[in-house]
Design an enzyme around this catalytic site. Structure first.
Site, PDB file in Angstrom:
ATOM      1  N   ARG A  54       0.874  -1.179   0.000  1.00  0.00           N
ATOM      2  CA  ARG A  54       0.000   0.000   0.000  1.00  0.00           C
ATOM      3  C   ARG A  54       0.902   1.217   0.000  1.00  0.00           C
ATOM      4  O   ARG A  54       1.773   1.359   0.862  1.00  0.00           O
ATOM      5  CB  ARG A  54      -0.890  -0.022   1.243  1.00  0.00           C
ATOM      6  CG  ARG A  54      -1.695   1.243   1.500  1.00  0.00           C
ATOM      7  CD  ARG A  54      -2.753   1.461   0.426  1.00  0.00           C
ATOM      8  NE  ARG A  54      -3.775   2.396   0.823  1.00  0.00           N
ATOM      9  CZ  ARG A  54      -3.659   3.720   0.782  1.00  0.00           C
ATOM     10  NH1 ARG A  54      -2.538   4.274   0.394  1.00  0.00           N
ATOM     11  NH2 ARG A  54      -4.673   4.480   1.139  1.00  0.00           N
ATOM     12  N   GLU A  62     -10.915   4.577  -5.566  1.00  0.00           N
ATOM     13  CA  GLU A  62     -11.094   3.168  -5.942  1.00  0.00           C
ATOM     14  C   GLU A  62     -11.430   3.104  -7.427  1.00  0.00           C
ATOM     15  O   GLU A  62     -11.869   4.080  -8.025  1.00  0.00           O
ATOM     16  CB  GLU A  62     -12.208   2.536  -5.097  1.00  0.00           C
ATOM     17  CG  GLU A  62     -11.923   2.562  -3.606  1.00  0.00           C
ATOM     18  CD  GLU A  62     -10.616   1.890  -3.218  1.00  0.00           C
ATOM     19  OE1 GLU A  62     -10.316   0.789  -3.752  1.00  0.00           O
ATOM     20  OE2 GLU A  62      -9.888   2.453  -2.395  1.00  0.00           O
ATOM     21  N   ARG A  99      -1.148  -5.360   4.646  1.00  0.00           N
ATOM     22  CA  ARG A  99      -0.403  -4.902   3.472  1.00  0.00           C
ATOM     23  C   ARG A  99       0.873  -4.214   3.952  1.00  0.00           C
ATOM     24  O   ARG A  99       0.857  -3.517   4.973  1.00  0.00           O
ATOM     25  CB  ARG A  99      -1.233  -3.918   2.644  1.00  0.00           C
ATOM     26  CG  ARG A  99      -2.473  -4.537   2.043  1.00  0.00           C
ATOM     27  CD  ARG A  99      -3.301  -3.507   1.314  1.00  0.00           C
ATOM     28  NE  ARG A  99      -3.805  -2.488   2.249  1.00  0.00           N
ATOM     29  CZ  ARG A  99      -4.661  -1.526   1.921  1.00  0.00           C
ATOM     30  NH1 ARG A  99      -5.093  -1.411   0.680  1.00  0.00           N
ATOM     31  NH2 ARG A  99      -5.080  -0.653   2.821  1.00  0.00           N
TER      32      ARG A  99
END
Length: 152
Positions: A54, A62, A99
């Site tokens: 990330r 998104e 992440r």
């Protein structure tokens, strides 16, 4: 007077030493891009396994939101599949989704910063990772003034 000057120089050198040592002892890690997940997430081969990364210090839309596809396309265009990545870390290594949190450089381009400069992501501070917060915020203000990307 020269003794004071020498003492001040010595003090400055001693105070700077830990920062220099930290930079030298923490070179960027390398990884290989497997694929772009979206504008702020990548799947990479890191060591012997694949892991999600990330990009920290920013928030890209998104894929189903305005400018989400453009952000993803920008990363794909500037960092093709198989590219070598340099990963640098901040205070927190992983997020709640496990992440890896990183500042990513690909082909000499600091992705986190350039996504924000292009108006395809907002600078966003996620405590405690703020190493590049000021730089990213300034890039967002510049993109806003230039009416780039989502700031049109």
């Amino acid at each position: 007077m020269p003794a004071r000057y020498l003492a001040a120089m010595l003090l400055a050198a001693l105070l700077a030493a830990p920062a220099c040592a930290e930079q030298q002892s923490n070179p960027p890690e390398t990884a290989q891009l497997v694929r772009v997940i979206d504008g702020d997430s990548l799947l990479v081969r890191h060591g012997s396994r694949e892991t999600q990364v990330r990009l920290i210090g920013l928030d890209a839309p998104e894929w189903n939101q305005p400018y989400g596809q453009q952000a993803e396309d920008w990363v794909v265009r500037h960092c093709p599949q198989g590219s070598r990545l340099h990963l640098r870390y901040d205070q927190e290594l992983r997020d709640r989704y496990d992440r890896l949190l990183a500042y990513v450089t690909c082909r000499g381009r600091f992705l986190n910063l350039h996504l924000v400069k292009s108006g395809l992501a907002k600078a966003k501070f996620y405590k405690p990772n703020g190493k590049h917060q000021r730089e990213l915020k300034q890039a967002m203000e510049t993109a806003k003034k230039a009416k780039k990307g989502m700031w049109e």
